[in-house]
Design a protein around this motif. Structure first.
Motif, PDB file in Angstrom:
ATOM      1  N   LYS A  97       0.939  -1.333  -0.041  1.00 32.94           N
ATOM      2  CA  LYS A  97      -0.207  -0.043   0.023  1.00 32.94           C
ATOM      3  C   LYS A  97       0.721   1.370   0.013  1.00 32.94           C
ATOM      4  O   LYS A  97       1.496   1.424   1.185  1.00 32.94           O
ATOM      5  CB  LYS A  97      -0.970   0.156   1.269  1.00 32.94           C
ATOM      6  N   THR A  98       0.991   2.056  -1.081  1.00 32.68           N
ATOM      7  CA  THR A  98       1.650   3.435  -1.144  1.00 32.68           C
ATOM      8  C   THR A  98       0.934   4.276  -0.660  1.00 32.68           C
ATOM      9  O   THR A  98      -0.497   4.385  -0.738  1.00 32.68           O
ATOM     10  CB  THR A  98       2.471   3.345  -2.710  1.00 32.68           C
ATOM     11  N   ALA A  99       1.393   5.702  -1.011  1.00 32.70           N
ATOM     12  CA  ALA A  99       0.996   6.879  -0.690  1.00 32.70           C
ATOM     13  C   ALA A  99      -0.554   6.959  -1.825  1.00 32.70           C
ATOM     14  O   ALA A  99      -1.401   7.443  -1.409  1.00 32.70           O
ATOM     15  CB  ALA A  99       1.602   7.915  -0.660  1.00 32.70           C
ATOM     16  N   ALA A 100      -0.135   6.633  -3.092  1.00 31.24           N
ATOM     17  CA  ALA A 100      -1.223   6.924  -4.138  1.00 31.24           C
ATOM     18  C   ALA A 100      -2.297   5.782  -3.713  1.00 31.24           C
ATOM     19  O   ALA A 100      -3.586   6.389  -3.712  1.00 31.24           O
ATOM     20  CB  ALA A 100      -0.559   6.403  -5.407  1.00 31.24           C
ATOM     21  N   THR A 101      -1.902   4.519  -3.280  1.00 33.18           N
ATOM     22  CA  THR A 101      -3.195   3.677  -2.804  1.00 33.18           C
ATOM     23  C   THR A 101      -4.167   4.219  -1.633  1.00 33.18           C
ATOM     24  O   THR A 101      -5.090   4.209  -1.831  1.00 33.18           O
ATOM     25  CB  THR A 101      -2.754   2.411  -2.222  1.00 33.18           C
ATOM     26  N   ALA A 102      -3.431   4.768  -0.651  1.00 32.44           N
ATOM     27  CA  ALA A 102      -4.203   5.423   0.417  1.00 32.44           C
ATOM     28  C   ALA A 102      -4.933   6.602  -0.044  1.00 32.44           C
ATOM     29  O   ALA A 102      -6.133   6.841   0.438  1.00 32.44           O
ATOM     30  CB  ALA A 102      -3.371   5.886   1.395  1.00 32.44           C
ATOM     31  N   VAL A 103      -4.416   7.481  -0.942  1.00 37.69           N
ATOM     32  CA  VAL A 103      -4.943   8.809  -1.331  1.00 37.69           C
ATOM     33  C   VAL A 103      -6.186   8.483  -2.282  1.00 37.69           C
ATOM     34  O   VAL A 103      -7.187   9.424  -2.286  1.00 37.69           O
ATOM     35  CB  VAL A 103      -4.167   9.974  -1.950  1.00 37.69           C
ATOM     36  N   GLN A 104      -5.996   7.522  -3.196  1.00 40.66           N
ATOM     37  CA  GLN A 104      -7.187   6.869  -3.993  1.00 40.66           C
ATOM     38  C   GLN A 104      -8.192   6.473  -3.411  1.00 40.66           C
ATOM     39  O   GLN A 104      -9.426   6.670  -3.708  1.00 40.66           O
ATOM     40  CB  GLN A 104      -6.539   6.009  -4.872  1.00 40.66           C
ATOM     41  N   ALA A 105      -7.974   5.909  -2.062  1.00 45.79           N
ATOM     42  CA  ALA A 105      -9.131   5.457  -1.431  1.00 45.79           C
ATOM     43  C   ALA A 105      -9.976   6.700  -0.687  1.00 45.79           C
ATOM     44  O   ALA A 105     -11.161   6.567  -0.569  1.00 45.79           O
ATOM     45  CB  ALA A 105      -8.793   4.524  -0.210  1.00 45.79           C
ATOM     46  N   LEU A 106      -9.305   7.523  -0.169  1.00 43.54           N
ATOM     47  CA  LEU A 106      -9.700   8.902   0.275  1.00 43.54           C
ATOM     48  C   LEU A 106     -10.700   9.520  -0.966  1.00 43.54           C
ATOM     49  O   LEU A 106     -11.770   9.917  -0.596  1.00 43.54           O
ATOM     50  CB  LEU A 106      -8.847   9.727   0.995  1.00 43.54           C
ATOM     51  N   ALA A 107     -10.018   9.630  -2.142  1.00 38.71           N
ATOM     52  CA  ALA A 107     -10.699  10.395  -3.108  1.00 38.71           C
ATOM     53  C   ALA A 107     -11.983   9.714  -3.506  1.00 38.71           C
ATOM     54  O   ALA A 107     -13.005  10.350  -3.924  1.00 38.71           O
ATOM     55  CB  ALA A 107     -10.059  10.428  -4.329  1.00 38.71           C
ATOM     56  N   ALA A 108     -12.022   8.320  -3.392  1.00 41.07           N
ATOM     57  CA  ALA A 108     -13.290   7.473  -3.647  1.00 41.07           C
ATOM     58  C   ALA A 108     -14.418   7.840  -2.765  1.00 41.07           C
ATOM     59  O   ALA A 108     -15.540   7.998  -3.138  1.00 41.07           O
ATOM     60  CB  ALA A 108     -12.955   6.051  -3.779  1.00 41.07           C
ATOM     61  N   ASP A 109     -13.896   7.915  -1.338  1.00 37.36           N
ATOM     62  CA  ASP A 109     -14.978   8.439  -0.537  1.00 37.36           C
ATOM     63  C   ASP A 109     -15.669   9.935  -0.285  1.00 37.36           C
ATOM     64  O   ASP A 109     -16.373  10.366   0.056  1.00 37.36           O
ATOM     65  CB  ASP A 109     -14.388   8.130   1.033  1.00 37.36           C
ATOM     66  N   ASP A 110     -14.548  10.737  -0.830  1.00 36.26           N
ATOM     67  CA  ASP A 110     -14.794  12.318  -0.955  1.00 36.26           C
ATOM     68  C   ASP A 110     -14.238  12.785  -2.239  1.00 36.26           C
ATOM     69  O   ASP A 110     -13.178  13.287  -2.216  1.00 36.26           O
ATOM     70  CB  ASP A 110     -14.125  12.747   0.411  1.00 36.26           C
ATOM     71  N   PRO A 111     -15.045  12.771  -3.310  1.00 38.16           N
ATOM     72  CA  PRO A 111     -14.409  12.971  -4.610  1.00 38.16           C
ATOM     73  C   PRO A 111     -14.198  14.604  -4.617  1.00 38.16           C
ATOM     74  O   PRO A 111     -13.322  14.879  -5.309  1.00 38.16           O
ATOM     75  CB  PRO A 111     -15.782  12.857  -5.383  1.00 38.16           C
ATOM     76  N   GLY A 112     -14.762  15.442  -3.908  1.00 32.31           N
ATOM     77  CA  GLY A 112     -14.626  16.880  -4.190  1.00 32.31           C
ATOM     78  C   GLY A 112     -13.516  17.471  -3.061  1.00 32.31           C
ATOM     79  O   GLY A 112     -13.668  18.670  -3.170  1.00 32.31           O
ATOM     80  N   GLY A 113     -12.870  16.369  -2.327  1.00 36.60           N
ATOM     81  CA  GLY A 113     -12.091  17.014  -0.874  1.00 36.60           C
ATOM     82  C   GLY A 113     -10.631  17.094  -1.681  1.00 36.60           C
ATOM     83  O   GLY A 113     -10.182  16.614  -2.585  1.00 36.60           O
ATOM     84  N   ARG A 114      -9.921  17.619  -0.650  1.00 46.79           N
ATOM     85  CA  ARG A 114      -8.456  18.062  -0.692  1.00 46.79           C
ATOM     86  C   ARG A 114      -7.548  16.921   0.108  1.00 46.79           C
ATOM     87  O   ARG A 114      -7.997  17.046   1.360  1.00 46.79           O
ATOM     88  CB  ARG A 114      -8.078  19.138  -0.838  1.00 46.79           C
ATOM     89  N   HIS A 115      -6.905  16.013  -0.361  1.00 48.07           N
ATOM     90  CA  HIS A 115      -6.216  15.143   0.604  1.00 48.07           C
ATOM     91  C   HIS A 115      -4.467  14.960   0.168  1.00 48.07           C
ATOM     92  O   HIS A 115      -4.457  15.065  -1.028  1.00 48.07           O
ATOM     93  CB  HIS A 115      -6.765  13.761   0.610  1.00 48.07           C
TER      94      HIS A 115
END
Length: 475
Positions: free
Chosen positions: A311-329
Motif C-alpha cells: 500500500k503506497t501513498a497513492a493507494t491511500a489517497v485514491q481510497a480517500l478520493a473515492a469516499d470524498d470526490p470533491g475533497g483535498r487530501h
C-alpha cells in the motif's frame, strides 16, 4: 402561718460538675414545739441535698438548713437560670406547708465528640462514610464540617456541611469521597483523610479515617494484556520481515538508465529549489536522475518500488478520493533507516519515528484535489564546508493527482534527509508541513500560500549534523 423562712442567697450560680450551698433559715413563730420536714422540689431536685432533713424548733427559736446543689457535667444540667423550691411540712400542722423559692444559674459548657462510621471505607470510584457528631454539652452546638487529605487526592461531598445540635443529641453527616485519579491496573492503595468539626472561636475537632481505593482491573489482567500485545507486535514484525518481495528486472533497468515513466512537461516544471537561507554563492541543485537514488516523476525508483509495502501513498489517497470526490487530501509514508517503508498515513498524521534517532532516507507522497505535487530532497553533504547540507544535484520530482511522488533515496548508501521542498499545483495551491528533527523536536507548522513566497515551502533543517525523523503534511 407559724413559720418564717429566708434563703441566703436567694440566687446562686454553679458550674456543672461542681457544687454550691444555699442556707435556709427558719423561725418557729407559733406557740407550740414543732418538727419540720424538708424536701427539694423542681428540675434541680435530683442534684439537691438537704441537711438536715428534719428540724425540731421550740416556739420563738431559729434553725438553719443547708441546701447543696451539685449538677453533673452532662447535657441534663441545662445551662441558664433554673428555679427551685423547698417544701417545708410541719408535723403538728401538716396542712400548713411552706414552699420558699430560689434561683440556681447553671453555667454553660461545651463538649463535642465525633466518630466515623465506619472508620475505613473501600471502593473503586467512591466511598460513603458517615460522620456522627454528638453534643455532650449543655448548650446548643453550631459547627461546620470539612474534609481534607495531605496529597489532595480526594474530593469531598458533605450533606449537611453545617449542623445545629441540641444538648444531649447527635447529628449524622453523610459524606461521599471520590478519588481524583482512577487506578486502572494494580493493587489497592490506602488514602488517609480527616474531617474537621469547626466551632466558632475554638480549635477544630479532627476525625481521621482511611479510604481504600481499589484498582479498576486486577493486576493479572494487566499482565495478560501486556503479554498479548507483545506477542501481537512480534507476530506483525515477523510477518513484515518475511513477506516476499516482488521485483521487476525490466523496470529496475529502466530506472538505472535514468528514464522516468511519469516525467512532467518542461513548461510546467519550476526551477530547482535553492538551499533555504543558504549563502548567495551556493549554486542551485542540478537535475536529478532516478538512477542516482532520487524519486523521479510520479513513479519513483525501482529500488523504492521493490522495497515499498503493497500500500503506497497513492493507494491511500485514491481510497480517500473515492469516499470524498470533491475533497483535498495528501497521503504519505517515509523510508526509515533500519526499518524500511512505514504504512501510509494522511492529512496531518505522523509518519516516521520520534526519539529513536532513526533518520529518514526518502518520502513518498500523493495528493487528490490538488492537481499535482512537486518536491525535492535536501540531504547530508559529506563534503560540506559550511556545516550545511545540499540538494546533491537532484531535480524536482512531480506527480499528478492520485500518482505516487518519491523524493530522496532508499539505496543502502543513500544520505540522510535533512529537509525537503514541496508544493502543489506548481505553487498555485496551499500545502503545509511540520517536521521532527533529531535533537530539536517538532518544528513549527509552515505553509506555502498561493501568490506568496517562493512557490514552495521548505521543511526540516539546514544543519549537516542533524536529520529528519518524522513528518506531517496537510493540503
Amino acid at each position: 402561718m407559724s413559720l418564717w423562712t429566708s434563703l441566703e442567697p436567694a440566687s446562686a450560680t454553679v458550674d456543672p460538675g461542681g457544687s454550691t450551698t444555699v442556707r435556709l433559715r427558719l423561725r418557729n413563730t407559733g406557740d407550740v414545739v414543732d418538727e419540720y420536714r424538708f424536701e427539694a422540689v423542681g428540675d434541680v431536685a435530683p442534684w439537691t441535698v438537704v441537711e438536715p432533713q428534719t428540724l425540731r424548733l421550740y416556739p420563738g427559736t431559729t434553725g438553719t438548713v443547708e441546701l447543696t446543689f451539685a449538677p453533673p457535667r452532662t447535657p441534663d444540667a441545662t445551662a441558664g437560670p433554673n428555679p427551685y423550691a423547698v417544701r417545708i411540712t410541719p408535723t403538728e400542722h401538716p396542712e400548713a406547708v411552706t414552699v420558699p423559692e430560689g434561683n440556681l444559674t447553671i453555667t454553660p459548657f461545651t463538649e463535642v465528640r465525633a466518630e466515623l462510621v465506619p472508620p475505613t471505607v473501600k471502593g473503586r470510584f467512591r466511598g460513603r462514610p458517615k460522620l456522627a457528631v454528638d453534643n455532650l454539652g449543655n448548650t446548643k452546638l453550631t459547627a461546620s464540617v470539612s474534609g481534607s487529605d495531605n496529597g489532595d487526592q480526594l474530593s469531598y461531598d458533605l450533606h449537611p456541611s453545617n449542623v445545629q445540635i441540641e444538648p444531649g443529641r447527635a447529628a449524622f453527616v453523610k459524606a461521599t469521597l471520590k478519588p481524583r485519579q482512577i487506578i486502572w491496573f494494580g493493587s489497592k492503595e490506602e488514602r488517609p483523610y480527616k474531617f474537621a468539626v469547626q466551632r466558632s472561636g475554638v480549635a477544630p475537632l479532627d476525625v481521621e479515617g482511611t479510604y481504600v481505593q481499589r484498582g479498576f482491573l486486577p493486576r493479572w489482567l494487566a499482565t495478560f494484556l501486556g503479554v498479548f500485545m507483545a506477542l501481537a507486535i512480534t507476530f506483525v514484525m515477523l510477518w513484515i520481515a518475511y513477506k516476499p518481495q516482488v521485483r521487476s528486472e525490466a523496470k529496475e533497468r529502466l530506472d538505472e538508465a535514468g528514464v522516468s515513466t511519469l516525467a512532467p512537461s518542461a513548461s510546467a516544471t519550476p526551477p530547482p529549489p535553492p538551499t533555504p537561507t543558504a549563502p548567495a554563492s551556493t549554486p542551485p541543485p542540478a537535475a536529478q536522475s532516478p538512477a542516482a537514488g532520487g524519486g523521479g516523476g510520479g513513479g519513483g525508483s525501482e529500488e523504492e518500488k521493490k522495497k515499498a509495502p503493497e500500500k503506497t501513498a497513492a493507494t491511500a489517497v485514491q481510497a480517500l478520493a473515492a469516499d470524498d470526490p470533491g475533497g483535498r487530501h495528501i497521503c504519505y509514508r517515509v523510508f526509515v533507516t533500519g526499518k524500511g517503508w512505514t504504512d501510509a498515513v494522511c492529512d496531518g498524521e505522523t509518519a516516521g519515528t520520534v526519539g529513536e534517532n532513526k533518520a529518514l532516507k526518502a518520502i513518498n507522497v500523493a495528493v487528490s484535489g490538488a492537481k499535482r505535487t512537486g518536491s525535492a530532497a535536501f540531504v547530508h553533504d559529506p563534503g560540506s564546508t559550511n556545516g550545511k547540507g545540499d540538494y546533491n544535484g537532484k531535480p524536482w520530482s512531480f506527480a499528478p493527482d492520485g500518482i505516487d511522488n518519491y523524493f530522496g533515496s532508499t539505496k543502502a548508501d543513500a544520505p540522510n534527509m535533512l529537509g525537503f521542498t514541496i508544493n502543489v499545483d506548481d505553487g498555485g495551491g496551499s500545502v503545509c508541513q511540520t517536521t521532527h528533527v533529531r535533537n530539536e523536536g517538532w518544528h513549527g507548522m509552515g505553509c506555502d500560500k498561493p501568490g506568496e513566497g517562493e512557490g514552495y515551502i521548505f521543511g526540516g533543517t539546514l544543519s549537516n549534523d542533524l536529520w529528519l525523523e518524522a513528518v506531517k503534511f496537510t493540503v
